[in-house]
Design an enzyme around this catalytic site. Structure first.
Site, PDB file in Angstrom:
ATOM      1  N   ASP A  81     -13.529 -44.074  38.741  1.00  0.00           N
ATOM      2  CA  ASP A  81     -14.246 -42.897  38.248  1.00  0.00           C
ATOM      3  C   ASP A  81     -13.321 -41.788  37.759  1.00  0.00           C
ATOM      4  O   ASP A  81     -12.178 -41.667  38.169  1.00  0.00           O
ATOM      5  CB  ASP A  81     -15.184 -42.356  39.326  1.00  0.00           C
ATOM      6  CG  ASP A  81     -14.473 -42.051  40.636  1.00  0.00           C
ATOM      7  OD1 ASP A  81     -13.562 -42.814  41.011  1.00  0.00           O
ATOM      8  OD2 ASP A  81     -14.831 -41.057  41.296  1.00  0.00           O
ATOM      9  N   GLU A 139     -14.897 -42.943  43.761  1.00  0.00           N
ATOM     10  CA  GLU A 139     -13.995 -42.528  44.844  1.00  0.00           C
ATOM     11  C   GLU A 139     -13.969 -41.015  45.005  1.00  0.00           C
ATOM     12  O   GLU A 139     -13.863 -40.505  46.119  1.00  0.00           O
ATOM     13  CB  GLU A 139     -12.572 -43.046  44.574  1.00  0.00           C
ATOM     14  CG  GLU A 139     -11.576 -42.780  45.698  1.00  0.00           C
ATOM     15  CD  GLU A 139     -10.951 -41.394  45.668  1.00  0.00           C
ATOM     16  OE1 GLU A 139     -10.619 -40.867  46.748  1.00  0.00           O
ATOM     17  OE2 GLU A 139     -10.822 -40.812  44.573  1.00  0.00           O
TER      18      GLU A 139
END
Length: 393
Positions: A81, A139
């Protein structure tokens, strides 16, 4: 063992790794929105002939390299991400997506693990066991590791050990930093609302001033770490936001406080929120106010297994050199949901330096965050060597 082969395959595939990194960087996606990112990863695994499963925990991808000899299964993990930051870095592959940027190195983590996959897939004849490749969503905020674990990524085949890397701006390029034991803290968060009684600033005695009460609460809560936690243990309580009132002469009804708690031990992790609420209750009751307290446990502390760290340390020395692998003296209070893998199997997480010099350290989560492509090779070769060495042990 096999270091020359790993270096050659890695060098031969370097341009592919760079192209993947640039693709990820130009089209970043936030947590659980990594659809194009996952498609790029899946396409690359398919090109390599590696079995994979997509749509794990929404956008996660799991690949599996099966060695030609029976053995254990090692997990290599990359996070996917990006962050809600508008990029200002002067690079050719600058983000094409407004207010979205890979400002923490996850583009390099993905390209590095795919690079390790390229190397290891070419070495299947030498592999004893399996290599599981985890590309994990979210994350930065929500935490995608546990949802992937809940969907069974540690099974079929059962994972025996796990390794991961993070590109790190606080360290010099070419260095790899390792640490046995506590590596990163549990990054919990809290939200407090002080509920008072608003009124005119000229007659404070007719109000219950939540601003004054909030000040007392903040000061008293700070004493938890300084006076109720052993000075030999690490813990942090930080207030990151105070919101209350809009006018110079109006005392508001409520004040909201938001912050984070960082700990390494489960004992302190459980004690601190209880101590915080005890203070909240005592201070607000003494002033005739009320409160709301919401505490959210995020990731656990990341604790590196000693044996796995020793394996990784020796493996990375073969790639970057004996003098470039450094034992970290202190852990960092940052958080990392790789910790969930470490709760289930022996695991180790490493930092790969990306700064050119100590006077100009790269700052994470910054609009001008940037680093050299060549650091991808450190991750790719290092993780490939670690996987080979672990499976041969």
């Amino acid at each position: 063992m096999y270091t020359d082969v790993i270096n050659k395959i890695g060098d031969d595939n370097y341009r592919k790794m760079v192209n993947l990194r640039h693709q990820f960087h130009m089209y970043p996606e936030r947590g659980y929105e990594e659809f194009k990112t996952a498609k790029t990863i899946s396409d690359e695994l398919e090109r390599l002939g590696i079995d994979y499963k997509a749509n794990v925990a929404k956008t996660g991808v799991v690949g599996l390299i099966k060695g030609n000899h029976p053995g254990k299964t090692v997990l290599l993990r990359a996070d996917m991400d990006a962050l809600p930051i508008n990029e200002e870095a002067d690079v050719e592959y600058k983000s094409r997506i407004e207010n979205c940027m890979h400002a923490c190195g996850h583009d390099g983590h993905m390209a590095g693990v795919l690079g390790a996959a390229m190397i290891l897939n070419n070495m299947k004849d030498e592999i004893y066991g399996n290599v599981k490749l985890i590309f994990q969503p979210a994350e930065e905020e929500q935490g995608g590791a546990k949802p992937m674990i809940d969907e069974g990524v540690m099974d079929n085949p059962k994972v025996d050990a796990a390794f991961g890397c993070h590109l790190w701006g606080g360290m010099l390029e070419g260095e790899v930093h390792v640490r046995k034991g506590p590596m990163m803290a549990a990054p919990d968060m809290f939200r407090i609302k002080i509920k008072g009684k608003g009124g005119h600033g000229a007659v404070p005695h007719l109000t219950i001033d939540p601003i004054v009460i909030a000040s007392q609460v903040i000061n008293n809560i700070q004493s938890i770490v300084s006076r109720r936690i052993s000075p030999l243990e690490s813990a942090v309580i930080s207030f990151g936001s105070i919101q209350g009132g809009k006018s110079h002469n109006v005392i508001p009804n409520d004040v909201e406080l938001v912050g984070t708690v960082r700990t390494f031990s489960e004992e302190n992790r459980k004690f601190i929120p209880k101590a915080m609420e005890d203070i909240l209750k005592a201070v607000t009751e003494s002033q005739g106010a009320g409160y709301e307290f919401k505490y959210e446990e995020k990731y656990p502390a990341l604790i590196n297994d000693e044996k796995m760290t020793e394996i990784a340390k020796n493996s990375f020395k073969k790639i970057v050199g004996e003098d470039k692998v450094v034992d970290m003296k202190e852990p960092t209070m940052g958080g990392e949901d790789f910790a969930y893998f470490g709760q289930l199997v022996p695991a180790s997480f490493m930092f790969v330096g990306i700064s050119k010099d100590k006077d100009n350290l790269v700052v994470h989560h910054h609009p001008k965050f940037k680093w050299d492509d060549k650091n991808i090779l450190t991750i790719a070769k290092g993780l490939a060597q670690t996987a080979i060495d672990y499976l041969k042990a």
